[in-house]
Design a protein around this motif. Sequence first.
Motif, PDB file in Angstrom:
ATOM      1  N   UNK A  83     -28.067  67.427  69.994  1.00 54.30           N
ATOM      2  CA  UNK A  83     -28.861  66.392  69.334  1.00 54.30           C
ATOM      3  C   UNK A  83     -30.002  65.892  70.230  1.00 54.30           C
ATOM      4  N   UNK A  84     -30.780  66.848  70.733  1.00 53.75           N
ATOM      5  CA  UNK A  84     -31.957  66.540  71.556  1.00 53.75           C
ATOM      6  C   UNK A  84     -33.017  65.927  70.645  1.00 53.75           C
ATOM      7  N   UNK A  85     -33.710  64.886  70.953  1.00 51.84           N
ATOM      8  CA  UNK A  85     -33.575  64.010  72.119  1.00 51.84           C
ATOM      9  C   UNK A  85     -32.793  62.734  71.834  1.00 51.84           C
ATOM     10  N   UNK A  86     -32.129  62.649  70.673  1.00 53.66           N
ATOM     11  CA  UNK A  86     -31.469  61.403  70.298  1.00 53.66           C
ATOM     12  C   UNK A  86     -30.242  61.100  71.144  1.00 53.66           C
ATOM     13  N   UNK A  87     -29.323  62.060  71.270  1.00 61.31           N
ATOM     14  CA  UNK A  87     -28.082  61.813  71.998  1.00 61.31           C
ATOM     15  C   UNK A  87     -28.187  62.238  73.461  1.00 61.31           C
ATOM     16  N   UNK A  88     -28.761  63.400  73.692  1.00 56.48           N
ATOM     17  CA  UNK A  88     -28.895  63.949  75.043  1.00 56.48           C
ATOM     18  C   UNK A  88     -30.339  64.359  75.297  1.00 56.48           C
ATOM     19  N   UNK A  89     -30.662  64.543  76.573  1.00 53.41           N
ATOM     20  CA  UNK A  89     -31.911  65.149  76.994  1.00 53.41           C
ATOM     21  C   UNK A  89     -31.530  66.321  77.886  1.00 53.41           C
ATOM     22  N   UNK A  90     -32.376  67.343  77.869  1.00 48.95           N
ATOM     23  CA  UNK A  90     -32.142  68.472  78.767  1.00 48.95           C
ATOM     24  C   UNK A  90     -32.938  68.209  80.042  1.00 48.95           C
ATOM     25  N   UNK A  91     -32.234  68.064  81.166  1.00 54.10           N
ATOM     26  CA  UNK A  91     -32.862  67.808  82.452  1.00 54.10           C
ATOM     27  C   UNK A  91     -32.404  68.875  83.441  1.00 54.10           C
ATOM     28  N   UNK A  92     -33.060  68.934  84.580  1.00 47.97           N
ATOM     29  CA  UNK A  92     -32.728  69.929  85.609  1.00 47.97           C
ATOM     30  C   UNK A  92     -31.936  69.249  86.720  1.00 47.97           C
ATOM     31  N   UNK A  93     -30.849  69.917  87.134  1.00 46.01           N
ATOM     32  CA  UNK A  93     -30.040  69.432  88.249  1.00 46.01           C
ATOM     33  C   UNK A  93     -29.853  70.552  89.262  1.00 46.01           C
ATOM     34  N   UNK A  94     -29.557  70.158  90.490  1.00 49.21           N
ATOM     35  CA  UNK A  94     -29.191  71.122  91.520  1.00 49.21           C
ATOM     36  C   UNK A  94     -27.680  71.284  91.505  1.00 49.21           C
ATOM     37  N   UNK A  95     -27.256  72.532  91.672  1.00 43.55           N
ATOM     38  CA  UNK A  95     -25.832  72.873  91.641  1.00 43.55           C
ATOM     39  C   UNK A  95     -25.452  73.650  92.883  1.00 43.55           C
ATOM     40  N   UNK A  96     -24.238  73.437  93.340  1.00 41.54           N
ATOM     41  CA  UNK A  96     -23.658  74.275  94.388  1.00 41.54           C
ATOM     42  C   UNK A  96     -22.712  75.248  93.705  1.00 41.54           C
ATOM     43  N   UNK A  97     -22.906  76.526  93.955  1.00 42.35           N
ATOM     44  CA  UNK A  97     -22.067  77.559  93.342  1.00 42.35           C
ATOM     45  C   UNK A  97     -20.692  77.548  94.002  1.00 42.35           C
ATOM     46  N   UNK A  98     -19.655  77.524  93.162  1.00 41.89           N
ATOM     47  CA  UNK A  98     -18.279  77.551  93.663  1.00 41.89           C
ATOM     48  C   UNK A  98     -17.708  78.963  93.642  1.00 41.89           C
TER      49      UNK A  98
END
Length: 161
Positions: A83-98
Amino acid sequence: MHRVFVYGSLKRAQPNYPLITDSSNGKAELLATATTVQKYPLVIATQYNIPFLLNLPGQGHRVHGELYRVDEKMLKYLDWFENIPTMYQRTVVELEINELADVVDEELSPGNITEASVYSTTTYQPDWPSLPAYQSYDSNADHGLKFVLREDRNWASARRC
């Protein structure tokens, strides 16, 4: 192809996982399990017990989830589903690979840092930041907040009338 980090109901063994594996929605390949580099509050809210990643970097916990490579069709489906952009927004995050999955991606190895899109929210009730924050989401965990599927929400609403 796009990278998407899922932390809630779309993860393996969670209620909406079949949606990300349904080829009619597009293509999605599990690349790895991963953890956000920054801390974020992962809360469970609303009467439907929906997991929300609040876009409040530095608060909460480093969040555990799964990193997928998705095609354009799946990305559009996920945007619709989230439900973009009403409920959520798509943003960029940094991740560490497990841990790597069986799909080959030369850019990924355990301990590496990468970026991916995540569905987070900046629109939430004032009390949500004070809700319990989780490192990892599981609808069946002992918190007792079982996720309510969309089709069951309609039934629950009708029953209240």
